[in-house]
Scaffold this active site. Structure first.
Site, mmCIF file in Angstrom:
data_model
loop_
_atom_site.group_PDB
_atom_site.id
_atom_site.type_symbol
_atom_site.label_atom_id
_atom_site.label_comp_id
_atom_site.label_asym_id
_atom_site.label_seq_id
_atom_site.Cartn_x
_atom_site.Cartn_y
_atom_site.Cartn_z
ATOM 1 C CE LYS A 110 -4.502 0.905 0.356
ATOM 2 N NZ LYS A 110 -5.613 -0.008 0.001
HETATM 3 N N1 GLU Z 1 -7.328 0.169 -3.278
HETATM 4 C C1 GLU Z 1 -8.074 -1.027 -3.582
HETATM 5 C C2 GLU Z 1 -8.099 -1.944 -2.379
HETATM 6 O O1 GLU Z 1 -7.945 -1.511 -1.259
HETATM 7 C C3 GLU Z 1 -7.596 -1.705 -4.852
HETATM 8 C C4 GLU Z 1 -6.178 -2.191 -4.829
HETATM 9 C C5 GLU Z 1 -5.682 -2.707 -6.169
HETATM 10 O O2 GLU Z 1 -6.451 -2.766 -7.116
HETATM 11 O O3 GLU Z 1 -4.500 -3.027 -6.234
HETATM 12 O O4 GLU Z 1 -8.355 -3.108 -2.494
#
Ligand code: GLU
Length: 420
Positions: A110
């Site tokens: 993240k």
């Molecule tokens: N931000 C989204 C999540 O928390 C998508 C993450 C992604 O597609 O890599 O799952």
């Protein structure tokens, strides 16, 4: 931003606590437990951006890779004034479990920048994005770690990241981020994927508790990409969506709201609040409304020990990451409320991100029908795997999802062994 409830939980401690709890239940090898309790790699960057008035501001950003045992790191980038390293760590760990629950070949990562993007001009946002992308360039890439949108980032931000990394490498690297616009190698269905995946899981869950979606009442907290689309997809399924909200407050109409009309109103005025024909309601009161399906689709820590006993929904479908604290979980489980945990309920987003990455690597693109059929398959199968564990071991759906996810990551880790 949605006001967080009184109880201030550190989400990183919460995420580690969830792992500890499941490690005990499943008798996890203590060595593996120790490894998974820590993020594998953390990068913090402080970087300057020239603002439109010529001033230089220094921003702080992070990229955390919790695990790459099952494949490259994967997870969104968040722009929010409340971002901090602990939050990014928690979100990265949750991504590890999420990709494992749905069985896609990624680890978890993240990113986040401490910024209120609503206060930046487009040019400032672009400069900030390009500089942040440059700072984290050393650890991202299609085989290393693939960012995507999260809170207050979008396909335009992904386009800038893709372009910045491509400029550095000297050729177009589509697969370095997902959630891109279609014109740059994005996937059909990606924009709707988080909400669509959530709906597929809700469709299975209602059958288990004998609820008819056509006859149901829903409430959605948060009106971004996940919340808005969940609201209109729920309506399409015949559910009456009586209340929605955004960071400025909520609205209610017992006869039901048309999410498209609300979205148009929000685009014009900046908020759902004041939508004609609706009454105002606070974000806190909205969560406690009598309804069948409650969809928290904003930020962490909104269902806590302070309000959990007042929740009247039969199903909580977590489109947001980490909306429920462990103390609240215990109360909800006691009250027989079915929790569709974030790592399952919102995994549709990263699943179609995976499809996007696969399409980019193959340079061969799928129809919307193919995307949604494969998404539906993965979401429903994952729901049933989690549900089976829930029944077999008599644990709530969150713990069941964790047992599945941690088990898969632990197996990969064990097979790989510890280097050197
Ligand atoms: N931000 C989204 C999540 O928390 C998508 C993450 C992604 O597609 O890599 O799952």
């Amino acid at each position: 931003m949605v006001t967080k409830a009184k109880e201030k939980t550190n989400v990183w401690q919460m995420a580690q606590g969830q792992l500890d709890q499941v490690a005990e239940i499943m008798n996890l090898d203590p060595n593996i437990h120790r490894i998974l309790r820590k993020p594998a790699r953390e990068l913090t960057v402080n970087f300057p951006v020239i603002m439109d008035d010529g001033r230089v501001e220094v921003f702080t950003g992070h990229r955390v890779q919790h695990s790459t045992h099952r494949g490259p790191g994967k997870g969104g980038i968040r722009y929010h004034p409340d971002v901090d390293l602990d939050e990014v760590r928690a979100l990265a760990m949750w991504m590890t479990w999420k990709t494992a629950v749905v069985g896609i070949p990624y680890g978890g990562a993240k990113g986040g920048v401490v910024v209120d993007p609503k206060k930046l001009s487009m040019r400032e946002l672009e400069r900030l994005t390009r500089r942040y992308a440059t700072e984290i360039n050393i650890i991202i890439g299609p085989e290393k770690d693939i960012p995507a949108p999260d809170v207050y980032t979008n396909p335009q931000v992904m386009s800038w990241i893709m372009d910045t990394i491509s400029m550095d490498r000297g050729y177009t690297v589509s697969g370095v981020v997902t959630g891109k616009p279609l014109a740059l190698g994005g996937s059909l269905g990606r924009n709707e994927a988080t909400a669509q995946g959530c709906i597929y899981v809700i469709q299975e869950a209602v059958q288990k508790i004998g609820l008819d979606l056509e006859d149901s009442v829903s409430v959605v907290q948060g009106f971004g990409n996940a919340g808005y689309i969940a609201a209109y997809l729920l309506k399409e399924q015949g559910s009456k969506v009586i209340a929605v909200s955004d960071s400025k407050g909520g609205i209610i109409n017992e006869k039901g709201l048309d999410a498209h009309a609300v979205s148009k109103y929000k685009a014009e005025t900046g908020s759902v609040v004041g939508f004609p024909g609706s009454e105002p309601i606070s974000n806190e009161a909205l969560l406690e409304l009598k309804c069948d399906i409650l969809v928290p689709a904003a930020l962490e820590n909104v269902i806590t020990r302070d309000n959990a006993s007042k929740i009247k929904a039969k199903i909580i479908a977590e489109a947001a990451n980490g909306p429920t604290t462990p103390e609240a979980d215990a109360i909800l489980t006691e009250n027989n409320i079915m929790i569709l945990p974030d790592i399952l309920a919102n995994a549709g987003g990263v699943t179609v991100s995976y499809f996007e990455w696969v399409q980019d690597l193959a340079n061969f693109f799928w129809s919307l029908g193919q995307v949604n059929e494969r998404l539906s398959c993965i979401m429903k199968e994952s729901f049933h795997s989690v549900y089976e564990i829930h029944k077999k071991y008599n644990v709530n759906m969150r713990l069941a999802a964790y047992v599945l996810a941690v088990g898969r990551v632990a197996e990969a880790l064990k097979l790989r062994g510890i280097y050197p």
